[in-house]
Design an enzyme around this catalytic site. Structure first.
Site, PDB file in Angstrom:
ATOM      1  N   LYS A  38     -70.502   0.648   7.808  1.00  0.00           N
ATOM      2  CA  LYS A  38     -71.151   1.420   8.872  1.00  0.00           C
ATOM      3  C   LYS A  38     -70.727   0.878  10.243  1.00  0.00           C
ATOM      4  CE  LYS A  38     -75.274  -1.512   8.784  1.00  0.00           C
ATOM      5  NZ  LYS A  38     -76.741  -1.576   8.601  1.00  0.00           N
ATOM      6  N   TYR A 263     -70.080  -7.537  42.207  1.00  0.00           N
ATOM      7  CA  TYR A 263     -71.171  -6.726  42.726  1.00  0.00           C
ATOM      8  C   TYR A 263     -72.394  -7.559  43.071  1.00  0.00           C
ATOM      9  CZ  TYR A 263     -68.799  -2.416  41.273  1.00  0.00           C
ATOM     10  OH  TYR A 263     -67.916  -1.375  41.140  1.00  0.00           O
TER      11      TYR A 263
END
Length: 368
Positions: A38, A263
């Protein structure tokens, strides 16, 4: 392999083969092996991994959702595929692609039995999930009669009955795990007696394989162990991580004392420093939690901490004490330098989250 020239995830199939052999060595000869693929095979490449495992004669595959199973079928996988968490909206496709559902509550049970009848199915294989303590999915112990009464008059046959250990990696919870195992035995004994045949029984995940051999039953389900992690330092030492995430240095900056990087000026230099900008960010799976000194990469054998905030497409690392140049290869995790476990632990998370987060835009390179 040549040095990386861009951000890539290298997938070592020889390591995968080693891990399968090691995990199978813990089993009895007749115990079947289910490979959990998965989430893009835990962030690697589900179709390539499944094709390779099929060559190794894996008995079963498991995925979380129907669309994952469909992708495997379209890639040519013919081995049985168990869908662990099917939704009612996708059951028609499930049958169309010959996938096998886990039936875990009254709603999904009734929906699938009605659909199988409408589509004239006969002895369609299903898997009944019982909850023994994880409290996530599954029927309760007192649902046995209800489930079997529905199954007996339906066009399906129970291929397996299964459950899931909640804390198999934590030996401090051994009493709880043993209680789960005993409850599962009680449930399955009732089921077998009432239906008159014996489906496969399975309960163990990777840690269960390693810590609870008495619960191997007819099949085991292996996920994280396939990809090189054993949930303990001792067991991880016997496995080989199959994935190495690499990138390169795009640009090097000289930073003056008091200057900031990134940032919000999250990093402010207290002295003259050098930084390297790397072409990988949170859109590639390196979450913001790795920023501001929690995470690190390895450049020419030396650790370089991530500084400032992780950007969408880039991170900056401190290379003041690292001998390197623009274009040099950078190891984010994998190989002999940094395990995904170590990087994840540094940021307070787990290897599962890190490796399954690697974006599909990152190029996969298979090492055969």
């Amino acid at each position: 392999m040549p040095k990386a020239q861009e951000t890539v995830l290298e997938i070592d199939l020889n390591a995968l083969k080693h891990n399968v052999a090691h995990l199978k060595s813990k089993l009895q000869k007749n115990t079947k092996f289910l490979a959990v693929v998965k989430a893009f095979a835990y962030g690697s490449d589900a179709c390539e991994i499944a094709q390779f495992l099929e060559e190794l004669k894996i008995d079963y595959f498991a995925v979380a959702y129907v669309k994952e199973g469909i992708a495997l079928r379209k890639a040519g996988i013919r081995t049985p595929i168990l869908v662990l968490h099917p939704q009612t909206a996708s059951l028609t496709e499930l049958i169309e692609y010959d996938l096998e559902p886990s039936l875990y509550n009254a709603k999904i049970l009734s929906a699938f039995l009605d659909l199988a009848l409408a589509k004239n199915q006969k002895n369609y294989p299903v898997h009944i999930k019982f909850n023994t303590g994880l409290n996530r999915l599954g029927f309760w112990e007192n649902d046995v009669d209800y489930v079997l009464s529905k199954i007996k008059t339906s066009p399906v046959k129970i291929a397996s009955i299964f459950s899931h250990l909640a804390a198999s990696e934590d030996l401090n919870e051994k009493e709880f795990s043993l209680g789960q195992i005993e409850m599962f035995k009680t449930i399955t004994e009732q089921c077998i007696q009432k239906i008159g045949y014996r489906p496969m029984l399975h309960m163990c995940n990777t840690s269960g394989i390693l810590n609870y051999p008495e619960a191997h039953f007819d099949m085991v389900r292996c996920g994280i162990g396939l990809y090189g992690y054993g949930n303990s330092k001792t067991e991880s030492a016997n496995l080989k991580p199959i994935a190495t995430l690499k990138t390169i240095i795009s640009q090097i900056h000289s930073i003056e004392k008091g200057e900031s990087v990134g940032y919000n000026r999250a990093f402010k230099s207290e002295s003259i420093a050098k930084t390297a900008t790397l072409p990988i960010g949170h859109a590639d799976g390196i979450s913001r939690i790795y920023g501001n000194g929690k995470g690190f990469v390895t450049i020419n054998g030396q650790k370089a901490p991530i500084i400032g905030h992780v950007c969408m497409d880039m991170i900056m690392v401190n290379i003041t004490h690292v001998h390197c140049k623009e274009g040099d290869e950078v190891i984010v995790f994998g190989g002999q330098s940094t395990s995904a476990e170590a990087l994840a632990e540094a940021a307070g998370t787990i290897s599962y989250e890190l490796i399954t987060s690697i974006s599909q835009r990152v190029k996969r390179v298979l090492l055969k």
